[in-house]
Design a protein around this motif. Structure first.
Motif, PDB file in Angstrom:
ATOM      1  N   ARG A  16       0.846  -1.192   0.000  1.00  0.00           N
ATOM      2  CA  ARG A  16       0.000   0.000   0.000  1.00  0.00           C
ATOM      3  C   ARG A  16       0.881   1.240   0.000  1.00  0.00           C
ATOM      4  NH1 ARG A  16      -5.594  -1.097   1.084  1.00  0.00           N
ATOM      5  NH2 ARG A  16      -5.761  -3.203   0.307  1.00  0.00           N
ATOM      6  N   GLU A  17       0.409   2.273  -0.671  1.00  0.00           N
ATOM      7  CA  GLU A  17       1.125   3.546  -0.663  1.00  0.00           C
ATOM      8  C   GLU A  17       0.503   4.439   0.408  1.00  0.00           C
ATOM      9  OE1 GLU A  17       2.714   5.993  -4.267  1.00  0.00           O
ATOM     10  OE2 GLU A  17       0.698   6.727  -3.814  1.00  0.00           O
ATOM     11  N   ILE A  18       1.364   5.004   1.243  1.00  0.00           N
ATOM     12  CA  ILE A  18       0.881   5.907   2.288  1.00  0.00           C
ATOM     13  C   ILE A  18       1.691   7.192   2.228  1.00  0.00           C
ATOM     14  CG2 ILE A  18       0.161   4.017   3.796  1.00  0.00           C
ATOM     15  CD1 ILE A  18       2.692   4.762   5.526  1.00  0.00           C
ATOM     16  N   THR A  19       1.154   8.242   2.839  1.00  0.00           N
ATOM     17  CA  THR A  19       1.910   9.488   2.958  1.00  0.00           C
ATOM     18  C   THR A  19       2.463   9.569   4.377  1.00  0.00           C
ATOM     19  OG1 THR A  19       0.017  10.750   3.731  1.00  0.00           O
ATOM     20  CG2 THR A  19       0.344  10.657   1.341  1.00  0.00           C
ATOM     21  N   GLU A  20       3.529  10.341   4.542  1.00  0.00           N
ATOM     22  CA  GLU A  20       4.080  10.530   5.885  1.00  0.00           C
ATOM     23  C   GLU A  20       3.045  11.169   6.799  1.00  0.00           C
ATOM     24  OE1 GLU A  20       7.915  12.302   6.116  1.00  0.00           O
ATOM     25  OE2 GLU A  20       8.798  10.840   4.766  1.00  0.00           O
ATOM     26  N   GLU A  21       2.142  11.970   6.229  1.00  0.00           N
ATOM     27  CA  GLU A  21       1.084  12.603   7.026  1.00  0.00           C
ATOM     28  C   GLU A  21       0.067  11.581   7.512  1.00  0.00           C
ATOM     29  OE1 GLU A  21       2.301  13.904   4.122  1.00  0.00           O
ATOM     30  OE2 GLU A  21       3.376  15.498   5.169  1.00  0.00           O
ATOM     31  N   GLY A  22       0.067  10.397   6.912  1.00  0.00           N
ATOM     32  CA  GLY A  22      -0.867   9.349   7.319  1.00  0.00           C
ATOM     33  C   GLY A  22      -0.343   8.468   8.436  1.00  0.00           C
ATOM     34  N   ILE A  23       0.878   8.740   8.906  1.00  0.00           N
ATOM     35  CA  ILE A  23       1.462   7.925   9.966  1.00  0.00           C
ATOM     36  C   ILE A  23       1.032   8.464  11.330  1.00  0.00           C
ATOM     37  CG2 ILE A  23       3.612   7.158  11.041  1.00  0.00           C
ATOM     38  CD1 ILE A  23       4.876   7.250   8.227  1.00  0.00           C
ATOM     39  N   ILE A  24       0.570   7.563  12.175  1.00  0.00           N
ATOM     40  CA  ILE A  24       0.120   7.900  13.526  1.00  0.00           C
ATOM     41  C   ILE A  24       1.147   7.327  14.504  1.00  0.00           C
ATOM     42  CG2 ILE A  24      -1.743   7.668  15.217  1.00  0.00           C
ATOM     43  CD1 ILE A  24      -3.489   6.876  12.628  1.00  0.00           C
ATOM     44  N   TYR A  25       1.627   8.169  15.413  1.00  0.00           N
ATOM     45  CA  TYR A  25       2.651   7.755  16.369  1.00  0.00           C
ATOM     46  C   TYR A  25       2.012   7.373  17.701  1.00  0.00           C
ATOM     47  CZ  TYR A  25       6.736   7.891  19.403  1.00  0.00           C
ATOM     48  OH  TYR A  25       7.711   7.566  20.304  1.00  0.00           O
ATOM     49  N   PHE A  26       2.313   6.156  18.167  1.00  0.00           N
ATOM     50  CA  PHE A  26       1.838   5.649  19.453  1.00  0.00           C
ATOM     51  C   PHE A  26       3.042   5.611  20.387  1.00  0.00           C
ATOM     52  CE2 PHE A  26      -1.466   4.341  16.643  1.00  0.00           C
ATOM     53  CZ  PHE A  26      -2.612   4.177  17.404  1.00  0.00           C
ATOM     54  N   SER A  27       3.170   6.591  21.273  1.00  0.00           N
ATOM     55  CA  SER A  27       4.359   6.685  22.130  1.00  0.00           C
ATOM     56  C   SER A  27       4.495   5.495  23.068  1.00  0.00           C
ATOM     57  CB  SER A  27       4.361   7.991  22.917  1.00  0.00           C
ATOM     58  OG  SER A  27       3.234   8.065  23.762  1.00  0.00           O
ATOM     59  N   ARG A  28       3.387   4.838  23.401  1.00  0.00           N
ATOM     60  CA  ARG A  28       3.414   3.665  24.294  1.00  0.00           C
ATOM     61  C   ARG A  28       3.218   2.366  23.530  1.00  0.00           C
ATOM     62  NH1 ARG A  28      -0.817   5.456  28.984  1.00  0.00           N
ATOM     63  NH2 ARG A  28       0.321   7.219  29.832  1.00  0.00           N
ATOM     64  N   GLY A  29       3.147   2.419  22.218  1.00  0.00           N
ATOM     65  CA  GLY A  29       2.810   1.227  21.454  1.00  0.00           C
ATOM     66  C   GLY A  29       1.365   0.833  21.728  1.00  0.00           C
TER      67      GLY A  29
END
Length: 150
Positions: A16-29
């Protein structure tokens, strides 16, 4: 305006192609996957309410999720002040709520939603967190009503 940078990731649904803006960061996993921090949401099919919360780092880690409000009107997630800070939450309108879905193989009529461990996402800050509801009146295996059975 900066051009969106795209990348190809491998998922259980193929590349799949994604954009960097589509990445969600989970600081605790996520619970059980503490070492995985970067995820993206992938629409499974246009006519489906289900999404895949896909790990950027691990192509085999994708959780089936859904907006619980698609199945019930009354659902409340409690967040502590510390959780709101981690999510960088300024306004409740920034918040999206998802729950994990379990579909037993070959038994889609026994699908359950985990209402006890919602995943909340600040769509503007692209921060996410799984927030177990300790005093929850919501079960971890909620079976949505099947409208066709009425």
């Amino acid at each position: 305006m900066a051009k969106e940078r795209k990348k190809i990731i491998r998922t259980r649904l193929g590349e799949r192609e994604i954009t960097e803006e589509g990445i969600i960061y989970f600081s605790r996993g996520l619970i059980g996957f503490d070492d995985k921090r970067d995820f993206t949401l992938i629409q499974i099919r246009e006519d489906s309410p289900f999404l895949l919360l896909q790990s950027i780092e691990d192509p085999n880690l994708g959780l089936l999720v859904v907006d619980p409000y698609s199945f019930m009107d009354e659902y409340e997630v409690k967040l502590s002040d510390a959780e709101k800070r981690i999510l960088r939450l300024e306004n409740v309108r920034q918040l999206g709520v998802l729950v994990t879905v379990t579909i037993p193989p070959g038994r889609p009529d026994e699908t359950t939603l985990n209402l006890g461990g919602p995943i909340v996402i600040n769509s503007e800050a692209r921060r996410g967190m799984q927030v177990p509801q300790v005093d929850s009146k919501y079960p971890t295996h909620y079976r949505p009503a099947n409208d066709e059975s009425n």
